[in-house]
Write a protein that holds these residues in place. Structure first.
Motif, PDB file in Angstrom:
ATOM      1  N   GLU A 138       4.974  -2.148   6.453  1.00  0.00           N
ATOM      2  CA  GLU A 138       4.352  -2.184   7.785  1.00  0.00           C
ATOM      3  C   GLU A 138       2.875  -1.774   7.697  1.00  0.00           C
ATOM      4  O   GLU A 138       2.021  -2.361   8.346  1.00  0.00           O
ATOM      5  N   ALA A 139       2.606  -0.747   6.877  1.00  0.00           N
ATOM      6  CA  ALA A 139       1.224  -0.284   6.736  1.00  0.00           C
ATOM      7  C   ALA A 139       0.363  -1.392   6.132  1.00  0.00           C
ATOM      8  O   ALA A 139      -0.767  -1.622   6.571  1.00  0.00           O
ATOM      9  N   LEU A 195       8.156   1.351   5.796  1.00  0.00           N
ATOM     10  CA  LEU A 195       6.898   2.006   6.153  1.00  0.00           C
ATOM     11  C   LEU A 195       5.700   1.441   5.392  1.00  0.00           C
ATOM     12  O   LEU A 195       4.668   1.127   5.978  1.00  0.00           O
ATOM     13  N   GLU A 196       5.848   1.279   4.075  1.00  0.00           N
ATOM     14  CA  GLU A 196       4.738   0.807   3.252  1.00  0.00           C
ATOM     15  C   GLU A 196       4.413  -0.653   3.570  1.00  0.00           C
ATOM     16  O   GLU A 196       3.238  -1.033   3.622  1.00  0.00           O
ATOM     17  N   VAL A 204      -5.164   2.786   9.230  1.00  0.00           N
ATOM     18  CA  VAL A 204      -3.796   2.266   9.295  1.00  0.00           C
ATOM     19  C   VAL A 204      -2.794   3.421   9.340  1.00  0.00           C
ATOM     20  O   VAL A 204      -1.868   3.439  10.154  1.00  0.00           O
ATOM     21  N   THR A 252      -0.258  -3.990   8.806  1.00  0.00           N
ATOM     22  CA  THR A 252      -1.260  -3.527   9.773  1.00  0.00           C
ATOM     23  C   THR A 252      -2.660  -3.639   9.173  1.00  0.00           C
ATOM     24  O   THR A 252      -3.602  -4.101   9.824  1.00  0.00           O
ATOM     25  N   TYR A 253      -2.791  -3.219   7.913  1.00  0.00           N
ATOM     26  CA  TYR A 253      -4.093  -3.277   7.243  1.00  0.00           C
ATOM     27  C   TYR A 253      -4.612  -4.711   7.191  1.00  0.00           C
ATOM     28  O   TYR A 253      -5.767  -4.987   7.533  1.00  0.00           O
ATOM     29  N   PRO A 274      -5.480  -0.890  -1.343  1.00  0.00           N
ATOM     30  CA  PRO A 274      -5.753  -2.324  -1.145  1.00  0.00           C
ATOM     31  C   PRO A 274      -6.379  -2.987  -2.379  1.00  0.00           C
ATOM     32  O   PRO A 274      -6.120  -4.164  -2.637  1.00  0.00           O
ATOM     33  N   HIS A 325      -0.004   4.657  12.237  1.00  0.00           N
ATOM     34  CA  HIS A 325       1.431   4.855  12.005  1.00  0.00           C
ATOM     35  C   HIS A 325       1.852   6.296  12.266  1.00  0.00           C
ATOM     36  O   HIS A 325       2.922   6.543  12.819  1.00  0.00           O
ATOM     37  N   ILE A 379       0.844  -1.206   0.000  1.00  0.00           N
ATOM     38  CA  ILE A 379       0.000   0.000   0.000  1.00  0.00           C
ATOM     39  C   ILE A 379       0.873   1.247   0.000  1.00  0.00           C
ATOM     40  O   ILE A 379       1.760   1.391   0.843  1.00  0.00           O
ATOM     41  N   SER A 380       0.669   2.136  -0.963  1.00  0.00           N
ATOM     42  CA  SER A 380       1.430   3.380  -1.017  1.00  0.00           C
ATOM     43  C   SER A 380       0.606   4.443  -1.743  1.00  0.00           C
ATOM     44  O   SER A 380       0.608   4.495  -2.969  1.00  0.00           O
ATOM     45  N   PRO A 381      -0.112   5.279  -0.982  1.00  0.00           N
ATOM     46  CA  PRO A 381      -0.962   6.295  -1.616  1.00  0.00           C
ATOM     47  C   PRO A 381      -0.185   7.218  -2.555  1.00  0.00           C
ATOM     48  O   PRO A 381      -0.735   7.689  -3.542  1.00  0.00           O
ATOM     49  N   ILE A 382       1.093   7.498  -2.242  1.00  0.00           N
ATOM     50  CA  ILE A 382       1.893   8.375  -3.107  1.00  0.00           C
ATOM     51  C   ILE A 382       1.949   7.812  -4.528  1.00  0.00           C
ATOM     52  O   ILE A 382       1.870   8.543  -5.508  1.00  0.00           O
ATOM     53  N   GLU A 383       2.107   6.486  -4.602  1.00  0.00           N
ATOM     54  CA  GLU A 383       2.166   5.864  -5.928  1.00  0.00           C
ATOM     55  C   GLU A 383       0.784   5.418  -6.398  1.00  0.00           C
ATOM     56  O   GLU A 383       0.669   4.700  -7.393  1.00  0.00           O
ATOM     57  N   GLN A 410       2.553  10.061   2.815  1.00  0.00           N
ATOM     58  CA  GLN A 410       1.645   8.996   2.379  1.00  0.00           C
ATOM     59  C   GLN A 410       0.212   9.321   2.791  1.00  0.00           C
ATOM     60  O   GLN A 410      -0.723   9.183   2.014  1.00  0.00           O
TER      61      GLN A 410
END
Lengths: 199, 372
Positions: free
Chosen positions: A149-150, A146-147, B184, A153-154, A118, B188, A110-114, B160
């Motif tokens: 881990e996110a 970071l991505e 999520v 977690t999700y 999900p 973080h 998951i990476s909103p920047i890119e 992010q």
């Protein structure tokens, strides 16, 4: 700028990950001076890889057939699924020979920047695999950044209510290394994830 | 500690320069635009891996060169370390310690500690809250290099989360509820934010008496200097678990507003170090002279704090005396005089108080010459 096809080759090579303009030029001239048979073999493999390689319809790993070698292997434990980001992570874990369960390849993190959410990952497919209740443990082995881990977690929040055992790979110190050489972040994580010693 | 030797290659205006220093005071004298600040900027860069003058590295490399190199011999007690940093704009920098490469440039942070005073410091008092947040965070990193990672992590989570909020805001306000992954990122952001916030709160508590003391010494006739940390949450105890819970609750309260505006409204990136002179806020109310004294007091307090931690940092006064009146000059000279090493730049030698006489270098035409 080089003429015609030489420049085209350099441009194409330059699009590959980790290859800059200088390296692209070096590889292009290496190909130019190489044995024609070698080059033809490379060209053939490049065409074949797109035609012949599939993604396993169960786990999403690269496969030569509809299902990958691991999903077809009846000796693998069907109760444990290890979730990874990419096929190359499967190879890395297989090398350990520690894990006897099956895999699920998400195809990223998951990476909103890119613009990756999900729905862009193979999470729906994972939920389908878990629906019949045969799987009892899901190991989250996304990257420890970071991505990753996110994403973990999700998934954990999604899977926990289903009554599954959800585990995360430990992060910590490299085996065979010296404590003093570990960077502060890794050492800090190792402290957080310390465990009781059975004696 | 002190710098015994400095060599620059293709840094700013210098293609190559090598200088030897001794403990005590060293002054660089030369007209404006001759490269005095470039010399001390290189030592500042070696400390913080960033410049106090520019945000990107490209201007640091001499025009036409591919990379710049800063090499300094740092003496601490009876130990001498040779630190070298290669600045590659647009790519990762490389560092060497005693001529051996280290895995990450971060590994040499903290070997040289400097506290730099510059005309730009006025922005600490008169500028945006971001200037004061950076002051705190830079000091955290100098005290414990680990915080470079904490800070980078927080900035990454924030980016992010903002990207997610922005795309949610564009997709349609209020329709379909918040994105599934927002919880999520909240978790973080709270965790990384709490770590940064806890460290800042501890730092602010440690700085407060030191700033008051330094300001009183610099401007005895003016009111007292103090400050409060104004967070986007109420919680002020530096307990990480409590801060994390408070941040999480704060995000929950702000959620609707955040989804509308598409940015993160709660967290240490929104906080302010509110400076006060007597009962009035320094920003907007303090005179030019008072603002200068406050900015100097903040730097002096940083210096004191690093000294308490152990190891006398190198003090750098870049073109500062020209900005001060005679009384403040004398007070500042008194305060910095006892430091192990003080590097001063000045266009007019007479601006530097006589009590700070020491070695002198003349800077001009891209050359640096010791005056005997």
């Amino acid at each position: 700028m080089y003429e015609g096809v030489v420049q085209s080759l350099i441009d194409e090579l330059g699009l590959l990950p980790g290859v800059g303009p200088k390296s692209a030029q070096r590889i292009a001239f290496h190909i130019l001076s190489a044995d024609p048979a070698d080059v033809r073999r490379l060209a053939q493999v490049l065409t074949e890889i797109k035609d012949k390689v599939h993604f396993c319809r169960i786990c999403g790993n690269v496969a030569a057939e509809e299902e990958c070698r691991i999903c077809r292997d009846a000796r693998r434990d069907p109760q444990v699924i290890c979730v990874v980001e990419e096929s190359k992570d499967v190879v890395a874990i297989e090398k350990t020979r520690e894990f006897r369960g099956r895999y699920h390849v998400l195809g990223g993190a998951i990476s909103p920047i890119e613009g990756v959410g999900p729905d862009d990952l193979r999470i729906k497919e994972l939920m389908k695999r878990l629906a019949d209740g045969e799987v009892t443990e899901v190991i989250l082995a996304t990257d420890p950044n970071l991505e990753g881990e996110a994403t973990a977690t999700y998934l954990a929040r999604l899977l926990k209510p289903m009554g599954l055992k959800v585990t995360r790979l430990a992060s910590g110190l490299p085996v065979g290394g010296d404590l003093e050489y570990a960077d502060e972040v890794t050492l800090g994580r190792a402290f957080e994830g310390r465990r009781l010693l059975d004696v | 500690m002190h710098v015994a030797h400095l060599a620059l290659a293709d840094f700013r205006s210098y293609d190559s320069v090598e200088l030897a220093f001794e403990p005590g005071v060293t002054t660089f004298v030369g007209d404006n635009g001759q490269g005095k600040t470039n010399l001390v900027e290189s030592l500042g860069y070696l400390t913080a891996h960033g410049s106090h003058r520019v945000a990107t590295d490209a201007p640091l490399v001499r025009h036409g060169a591919a990379r710049a190199i800063i090499r300094a011999a740092v003496v601490r007690g009876d130990r001498r370390a040779l630190v070298e940093l290669e600045i590659n704009p647009g790519r990762a920098n490389r560092a060497r310690l005693n001529r051996s490469p280290v895995p990450r440039p971060r590994d040499v942070v903290g070997l040289l500690r400097t506290v730099l005073f510059a005309p730009e410091d006025l922005a600490l008092v008169k500028g945006d809250p971001g200037e004061r947040r950076r002051f705190l965070d830079d000091l955290l990193v100098t005290r414990a290099p680990r915080f470079a990672g904490v800070r980078a992590d927080y900035e990454r989570v924030l980016k992010q989360r903002n990207a997610l909020l922005r795309s949610a805001a564009q997709l349609g306000r209020g329709r379909g509820g918040p994105p599934a992954t927002l919880d999520v990122w909240d978790a973080h952001l709270s965790r990384c934010g709490a770590e940064l916030l806890a460290a800042r709160l501890e730092l602010v508590a440690a700085l407060r008496p030191l700033v008051a003391k330094a300001y009183a010494a610099l401007a005895p006739s003016s009111g007292s200097a103090d400050f409060d940390y104004r967070g986007s949450i109420e919680e002020t105890s530096p307990d990480r678990a409590m801060l994390e819970a408070a941040l999480l609750a704060g995000l929950e309260n702000a959620r609707r507003n955040e989804l509308e505006r598409g940015i993160t409204l709660v967290g240490p990136h929104r906080d302010e170090l509110a400076l006060r002179l007597g009962e009035l806020p320094a920003r907007g109310y303090a005179s030019h002279g008072e603002s200068w004294s406050f900015a100097l007091a903040l730097r002096l307090a940083a210096y004191d704090l690093l000294r308490i931690d152990g190891g006398d940092p190198v003090l750098i006064l870049d073109d500062v005396f020209a900005e001060l009146d005679a009384e403040r000059r004398a007070h500042l000279a008194e305060l910095v005089g006892p430091a192990e090493q003080v590097l001063i730049t000045a266009a007019v030698p007479a601006d530097v108080p006589g009590s700070l006489a020491g070695a002198r270098f003349d800077v001009g035409d891209g050359r640096v010459n010791r005056v005997r």
